[in-house]
Design an enzyme around this catalytic site. Structure first.
Site, short mmCIF file in Angstrom:
data_model
loop_
_atom_site.label_atom_id
_atom_site.label_comp_id
_atom_site.label_asym_id
_atom_site.label_seq_id
_atom_site.Cartn_x
_atom_site.Cartn_y
_atom_site.Cartn_z
N ALA A 1 45.91 42.49 36.41
CA ALA A 1 46.09 41.40 37.37
C ALA A 1 47.24 41.70 38.29
CB ALA A 1 46.37 40.09 36.65
N ASP A 2 47.09 41.26 39.52
CA ASP A 2 48.20 41.37 40.47
C ASP A 2 48.86 40.02 40.67
OD1 ASP A 2 48.03 44.30 41.74
OD2 ASP A 2 46.06 43.57 41.15
#
Ligand code: MRU
Length: 362
Positions: free
Chosen positions: A242-243
């Site tokens: 995830a960013d």
């Protein structure tokens, strides 16, 4: 890919730092060449992040903060009032944050470091070594935390999947972009499928390289083969990174993640996000508020994510978002360094509550 260690370690290190010196593995050159670039200041750091020398949300944050540490450590003198020094550092952090917008880890690190700067400035009128040291130590502590949290995510993830999915058998997982090696260390993994992750090919150039390097049974697939692989019954779980994860669990990750989540849902396959708490952004309530970085058309028009020869017709227009948002309703759980966030009875995540409950752990 590891963060901080000795070049040439069994696990390839993307960030090699010691006081006064920062070297970044040039990930654009992998898997064919292993080259490190010297980062002397924030300008070098900014460019290395923008140009994908170093990439991946947590690594970007650490590399940025360390580039400022190196600049500060190597300044011949850091004279003046502590307010001047604080203004200097804040400006540099703002500049670094402007390098890439989607991953929250970098702005999260900047917020935390700004707090350290404010505190140091309040305590010392003149800039002195204590002030300088406060900033350097806070960043070095982030680096240590990052290494620790990576390991913890791997072990929570492996234990969780083992408990919920394995029926005492090893499992096959599908990963996208750059995730998912710890399962192997725990003996849970039958095989990892990794996508190419077009257009920049983080999957074929980096994940595949690491999987081979670490002797993990692995198979590379085209992004477009994922649904067929699921339909063939070959995927027990999908694990992605995830960013930025918003308060409701919506997750921005490398482009193509949303397609995988839709396909996984169609095939009844659980879909997990593995990310440190520094990827969680409680200030945004849903994923619609996330700024999605758009990158150069060149990444699609040329091979090797823009680094090779031209393959697409000149003159074609290009839409190249680097990330997409997967809605929380397609996500089964979020694996963090403090445990796995699962849904409550209402099929929603209470991430704020998890963060509150686990603060101070680790
Ligand atoms: O654009 P990148 O290469 O910096 O992409 C970020 C990522 O590596 C991913 O989106 C990843 O899955 C989460 S961060 C390890």
């Amino acid at each position: 890919m590891g963060i901080n260690g000795v070049e040439g370690d069994k696990t390839l290190q993307s960030i090699c730092y010691k006081r006064g010196s920062l070297r970044l593995l040039d990930q654009r050159k992998l898997p064919l060449e292993t080259t490190y670039l010297d980062i002397k200041d924030t300008k070098d750091g900014w460019e290395a992040i923008k140009e994908m020398v170093v990439r991946g949300a947590p690594a970007i944050a650490i590399a940025a903060a360390l580039s400022l540490v190196v600049e500060v450590s190597n300044l011949a003198s850091f004279n003046g009032t502590s307010d001047d020094a604080a203004t200097f550092l804040r400006k540099k952090l703002d500049y670094l944050v402007s390098s890439r917008p989607t991953a929250v880890n970098l702005s999260d690190a900047a917020v935390k470091l700004n707090e350290v700067i404010d505190k140091a400035a309040a305590e010392a009128k003149e800039v002195n070594s204590v002030f300088q040291e406060a900033y350097i130590e806070a960043t070095e502590a982030m680096l240590e935390y990052d290494v620790m949290s990576n390991k913890a995510i791997g072990s929570y993830g492996a234990n969780f999947l083992q408990k919920h999915l394995t029926d005492n058998q090893k499992i096959t997982i599908l990963t996208h972009c750059n995730t998912g090696r710890a399962l192997h260390a725990q003996g849970v993994l039958e095989r990892a499928y990794c996508t190419e992750t077009r257009p920049f090919n983080q999957g074929s150039r980096l994940t595949a390289f690491e999987l081979v390097h670490e002797n993990i049974p692995a198979t590379l697939i085209a992004d477009s083969a994922a649904a067929a692989l699921m339909n063939a019954g070959q995927v027990k779980a999908v694990v992605v990174g995830a960013d930025r994860v918003t308060a409701n669990g919506d997750t921005a990750n490398k482009i193509g993640t949303y397609s995988l989540a839709v396909s996984a849902n169609r095939h009844g396959i659980p879909f997990y996000v593995a990310a440190p708490l520094t990827s969680i952004d409680l200030f945004l309530s849903t994923g619609q508020q996330i700024e999605i970085e758009e990158r150069s058309p060149k990444e699609l028009l040329h091979t090797r994510g823009g680094l090779g020869e031209q393959v697409a017709a000149s003159g074609i227009s290009v839409w190249n978002p680097a990330f997409d948002v997967t809605p929380a309703n397609l996500i089964s759980g979020i694996i963090t360094e403090k445990g796995v966030i699962t849904k409550n009875g209402a099929d929603t995540f209470d991430i704020a509550e998890f963060v509150r409950k686990t603060s101070g752990d680790l």
